[in-house]
Scaffold this active site. Structure first.
Site, short mmCIF file in Angstrom:
data_model
loop_
_atom_site.label_atom_id
_atom_site.label_comp_id
_atom_site.label_asym_id
_atom_site.label_seq_id
_atom_site.Cartn_x
_atom_site.Cartn_y
_atom_site.Cartn_z
N THR A 1 3.12 -9.64 14.60
CA THR A 1 1.89 -10.13 13.96
C THR A 1 1.08 -8.92 13.52
O THR A 1 1.02 -7.93 14.25
CB THR A 1 1.05 -10.91 15.01
N GLN B 1 -3.19 -21.31 19.26
CA GLN B 1 -4.02 -20.30 18.59
C GLN B 1 -4.04 -18.98 19.38
O GLN B 1 -4.44 -17.95 18.85
CB GLN B 1 -5.47 -20.80 18.47
N ASP C 1 0.21 -6.95 4.78
CA ASP C 1 -0.50 -8.22 4.95
C ASP C 1 0.41 -9.38 5.35
O ASP C 1 0.05 -10.18 6.22
CB ASP C 1 -1.26 -8.58 3.66
N THR D 1 0.81 -1.22 0.00
CA THR D 1 0.00 0.00 0.00
C THR D 1 0.84 1.26 0.00
O THR D 1 0.47 2.26 -0.63
CB THR D 1 -0.91 0.01 1.26
N1 ASP Z 1 -2.56 -5.62 0.46
C1 ASP Z 1 -1.51 -4.74 0.87
C2 ASP Z 1 -0.23 -5.54 0.90
O1 ASP Z 1 -0.01 -6.27 1.83
C3 ASP Z 1 -1.82 -4.15 2.19
C4 ASP Z 1 -0.78 -3.19 2.73
O2 ASP Z 1 0.26 -2.93 2.19
O3 ASP Z 1 -1.02 -2.64 3.81
O4 ASP Z 1 0.56 -5.45 0.00
#
Ligand code: ASP
Length: 336
Positions: free
Chosen positions: A161, A272, A89, A13
């Site tokens: 995480t 978990q 992600d 992002t």
């Molecule tokens: N979908 C994006 C990625 O992981 C989310 C982000 O960058 O925050 O590349």
């Protein structure tokens, strides 16, 4: 002399733009300088490179980890630190994987990204990149670790995480405190940061993907368990267990696990729960797992468990060696 940092842009992002339908796509690295012209006047030298192709990190895989590792290995002597711009992600997976790649790491590798693209007014990317660069270039404090910087904290990468798809405070490290906090100054917690190695760095770039995660839930059927454990070529399974490493005590379940262990499949018990540790034998519902030969994951994150297993299977052939290494802290990923 100024310190030098290499930015490795992988996508995510932080460097995305919106198309006419509103969907986000990665764009070219030089646009980051358009968004952050002040970087040209930083107290450290910055060079940058980008992976080809740049990706949304949902497309991350061990081949790309290897590519990132190769850039760092090639440029290791030319820079004082590295900043990896990465989608949020799977950032915790990449940070964990890279931590296993570099044994005796003597320089900082700081991963960061953002929840809003750099080009947006309210972006969190500006602070994240600038702090990550400052940490990677710091002359007074050396952090010889793979880390994640996000919002205002620096975390050990293999303890991190992603916890939020919405908040700027998107990462956490439940079983190990943050390594540094950025306020007016960056406050480094020296006693929590790894010490500089005395041995030369060693790079391990092989990952073996023949693993699976068996996530337990009340009502899980024999068919589900059996089909996962019967996957052709499966070498290890992470059972994502309840609480302190507990699992059903039903006969069919234990027999399935026993048969898997007898076939040479490594069965790795990872809780978990987000915090706390596996403690095989604490409850009767985990005693049988110990008897069968299930290996304790202690307080490892699922991201570190997946990447540690792929790394060990990729670099060692002897199963006893692998199970021994699973129960040791190789890069500060577990508390013993
Ligand atoms: N979908 C994006 C990625 O992981 C989310 C982000 O960058 O925050 O590349």
């Amino acid at each position: 002399m100024k310190n030098a940092v290499l930015i490795i842009y992988t996508g995510g992002t932080i460097g995305m733009v919106q198309d006419e339908k509103g969907a986000l796509h990665p764009f070219e690295m030089n646009r980051i300088y358009d968004a952050l012209p002040q970087l040209k006047h930083a107290a450290y030298n910055i060079d940058s490179c980008q992976l080809d192709p740049i990706i949304d990190s949902s497309n991350m895989n061990p081949e790309v980890w290897k590519n990132i590792a190769e850039v760092i290995e090639r440029e290791y002597n030319n820079y004082d630190g590295f900043v990896v711009l990465h989608g949020t992600d799977t950032m915790a997976y990449t940070a964990s994987a890279l931590s296993f790649v570099f044994e005796n790491l003597g320089k900082p590798i700081v991963l960061t990204g953002s929840q809003l693209p750099l080009g947006m007014l309210r972006t969190d990317g500006r602070e994240n990149i600038i702090c990550a660069l400052e940490i990677a270039s710091a002359q007074k404090m050396l952090i010889p670790e793979v880390c994640i910087f996000f919002e205002n904290k620096l975390y050990r990468g293999n303890r991190s995480t992603k916890i939020s798809a919405q908040n700027f405070n998107a990462f956490s490290s439940f079983n190990y405190p943050s390594l540094a906090v950025a306020g007016i100054d960056i406050y480094y917690k020296n006693d929590l940061i790894a010490t500089a190695p005395s041995q030369p760095m060693k790079v391990y770039k092989q990952f073996n993907e023949n693993i699976a995660i068996l996530h337990l839930f009340p009502g899980i059927t024999k068919e589900v368990v059996h089909s996962i454990l019967s996957i052709k070529g499966l070498e290890a399974v992470i059972i994502s267990t309840y609480g302190s490493g507990n699992a059903p005590t039903e006969e069919w379940f234990l027999k399935e696990l026993e048969a898997a262990v007898a076939k040479g499949i490594i069965v790795y018990d990872v809780t978990q729960c987000k915090s706390g540790s596996v403690n095989i034998g604490r409850y009767a519902t985990s005693s049988d797992l110990g008897r069968i030969g299930v290996v304790s994951g202690y307080d490892i994150t699922i991201e570190a468990a997946v990447t540690k297993m792929m790394f060990l299977l990729g670099n060692y052939t002897n199963k006893t060696t692998i199970t021994t290494l699973l129960t040791q802290s190789l890069r500060g990923e577990i508390t013993l």
